[in-house]
Scaffold this active site. Structure first.
Site, PDB file in Angstrom:
ATOM      1  N   SER A 115       0.815  -1.218   0.000  1.00  0.00           N
ATOM      2  CA  SER A 115       0.000   0.000   0.000  1.00  0.00           C
ATOM      3  C   SER A 115       0.845   1.263   0.000  1.00  0.00           C
ATOM      4  CB  SER A 115      -0.864  -0.008   1.265  1.00  0.00           C
ATOM      5  OG  SER A 115      -1.380   1.270   1.523  1.00  0.00           O
ATOM      6  N   GLU A 117       0.338   3.594   1.775  1.00  0.00           N
ATOM      7  CA  GLU A 117       0.433   4.028   3.180  1.00  0.00           C
ATOM      8  C   GLU A 117       1.768   3.654   3.813  1.00  0.00           C
ATOM      9  OE1 GLU A 117      -1.663   5.752   5.370  1.00  0.00           O
ATOM     10  OE2 GLU A 117      -2.791   6.343   3.597  1.00  0.00           O
ATOM     11  N   TYR A 139      -2.199   1.131  10.137  1.00  0.00           N
ATOM     12  CA  TYR A 139      -2.392   0.418   8.872  1.00  0.00           C
ATOM     13  C   TYR A 139      -1.076   0.398   8.086  1.00  0.00           C
ATOM     14  CZ  TYR A 139      -4.016  -0.517   4.111  1.00  0.00           C
ATOM     15  OH  TYR A 139      -4.171  -1.048   2.862  1.00  0.00           O
TER      16      TYR A 139
HETATM   17  P1  GDP Z   1      -7.684   5.302   2.908  1.00  0.00           P
HETATM   18  O1  GDP Z   1      -7.133   6.471   3.651  1.00  0.00           O
HETATM   19  O2  GDP Z   1      -6.743   4.787   1.917  1.00  0.00           O
HETATM   20  O3  GDP Z   1      -8.193   4.225   3.811  1.00  0.00           O
HETATM   21  O4  GDP Z   1      -8.951   5.826   2.037  1.00  0.00           O
HETATM   22  P2  GDP Z   1     -10.186   6.739   2.456  1.00  0.00           P
HETATM   23  O5  GDP Z   1     -11.069   6.790   1.267  1.00  0.00           O
HETATM   24  O6  GDP Z   1     -10.791   6.262   3.742  1.00  0.00           O
HETATM   25  O7  GDP Z   1      -9.555   8.190   2.731  1.00  0.00           O
HETATM   26  C1  GDP Z   1      -8.966   8.945   1.704  1.00  0.00           C
HETATM   27  C2  GDP Z   1      -8.740  10.375   2.189  1.00  0.00           C
HETATM   28  O8  GDP Z   1     -10.013  11.010   2.387  1.00  0.00           O
HETATM   29  C3  GDP Z   1      -8.008  10.487   3.536  1.00  0.00           C
HETATM   30  O9  GDP Z   1      -7.070  11.553   3.426  1.00  0.00           O
HETATM   31  C4  GDP Z   1      -9.119  10.891   4.513  1.00  0.00           C
HETATM   32  O10 GDP Z   1      -8.648  11.671   5.620  1.00  0.00           O
HETATM   33  C5  GDP Z   1      -9.988  11.745   3.604  1.00  0.00           C
HETATM   34  N1  GDP Z   1     -11.372  11.931   4.096  1.00  0.00           N
HETATM   35  C6  GDP Z   1     -12.009  13.131   4.265  1.00  0.00           C
HETATM   36  N2  GDP Z   1     -13.238  12.954   4.738  1.00  0.00           N
HETATM   37  C7  GDP Z   1     -13.416  11.608   4.898  1.00  0.00           C
HETATM   38  C8  GDP Z   1     -14.522  10.827   5.354  1.00  0.00           C
HETATM   39  O11 GDP Z   1     -15.583  11.329   5.719  1.00  0.00           O
HETATM   40  N3  GDP Z   1     -14.353   9.462   5.323  1.00  0.00           N
HETATM   41  C9  GDP Z   1     -13.178   8.875   4.909  1.00  0.00           C
HETATM   42  N4  GDP Z   1     -13.098   7.539   4.904  1.00  0.00           N
HETATM   43  N5  GDP Z   1     -12.123   9.610   4.502  1.00  0.00           N
HETATM   44  C10 GDP Z   1     -12.230  10.961   4.482  1.00  0.00           C
END
Ligand code: GDP
Length: 311
Positions: A115, A117, A139
């Protein structure tokens, strides 16, 4: 017949990969967590608790697959802060167990869904296979450990590859991810069934790709001449706010700015400001290229959610 085993077969990527391999004439086995989970027709399901330890090795020894795709994970960064221990067990330790079993079986090709990440708040953009590994979430730390293990087993002679996946989306994405949360809300707001949408960090920039393309990369890595690490990304980053704008406009909502609330509770520690990957190695050695750009991905997801709301 080539035999593949997919961990996490019921997830977004697992379901696309199972379809790809079945269409290619593979015998496909998949690990599932819960008895009630929907498995792609044609897949032989095995119930395994990857967090418990001991079970996945037994399944590997009885199936004796030619290719193993490790997609099982606590998949959300946000969730990993709620449960770092389970994240460490499933995203990290379970990989050690699989690699040890695969080494014992011999002649197995192992592909790890690594990932972006693992790079955390990288100080270079775009990132490559040579960017420093410096995770900033539980993660990312667990994925970094698994990434290191895969590298160690490869150095010890195993065909083991880490495919470093950037965010990849589709209508099968759960709404725990921001993209699907946005496209679902856009469809419901367009239908007059929801008023507003609450989000966290709107300025985070992510390199969003199309999940079926990323699954194709996993398969290409498995059948490549040589194992290695491969960044899979589009190279183009957009902000969460860009995603909202394109999605809401696609759904016909002009006043999208007035529909968004932001909540402190949805912010995360260590959230990288920008992730963007350089997939040059995958393009040249795997012949891989993304087929959909940002606007196409958003449109596909919004259209699928609009259709669901209409049903
Ligand atoms: P992940 O970070 O790879 O698990 O993917 P996500 O789709 O959960 O998050 C992508 C980005 O969107 C990150 O920088 C989050 O902080 C941002 N983000 C902003 N608002 C939200 C929210 O309401 N839900 C999630 N899941 N992510 C958010």
């Amino acid at each position: 017949m080539t035999v593949a085993l997919i961990t996490g077969v019921t997830g977004q990527d697992g379901s696309y990969l199972a379809e790809l391999l079945l269409a290619g004439g593979y015998e496909v086995h998949g690990l599932t967590r819960d008895p009630g989970e929907q498995v792609t027709p044609g897949v032989v399901a095995h119930r395994v608790d990857l967090g418990a330890g001991g079970e996945v090795g037994d399944v590997l020894r009885s199936v004796r697959p030619d290719e193993v795709y490790n997609l099982a994970a606590v998949s959300s960064v946000f969730q990993s802060w709620q449960d770092p221990l389970t994240t460490g067990r499933i995203n990290g330790l379970a990989v050690a167990e699989m690699l040890a079993a695969v080494r014992e079986i011999g002649d197995v090709r192992f592909v790890q869904a690594s990932s972006a990440e693992i790079f955390g708040a990288a100080d270079e953009s775009p990132q490559t296979e040579r960017t420093a590994i410096r995770p900033t979430s539980p993660y990312g730390a667990a994925k970094a450990y698994a990434h290191g293990l895969v590298g160690a087993y490869r150095a010890a002679g195993m065909f083991a590859s880490s495919v470093i996946l950037y965010n990849h989306e589709s209508p099968r994405r759960p709404a725990t991810f921001v993209t699907r949360k946005i496209t679902q809300a856009a469809a419901l707001i367009a239908a007059g069934r929801q008023e507003r949408l609450e989000l966290g960090n709107l300025s985070a920039r992510r390199d969003w790709g199309w999940a079926p393309d990323y699954v194709d990369a996993l398969h290409r890595a498995a059948v490549a001449d040589e194992p290695g690490d491969f960044v899979i990304a589009t190279g183009v980053a957009h902000s969460v706010e860009d995603f909202v704008r394109v999605a809401f406009e696609r759904a016909g909502i002009a006043d999208w700015r007035d529909r968004i609330d932001t909540s402190e509770g949805l912010l995360r520690p260590g959230d990288a400001a920008e992730q963007a990957g350089d997939a040059t190695r995958a393009r040249t050695t795997l012949g891989w290229a993304p087929t959909k750009d940002f606007d196409d991905i958003v449109a596909s997801m919004v259209d699928a959610d609009l259709a669901l709301v209409r049903d």
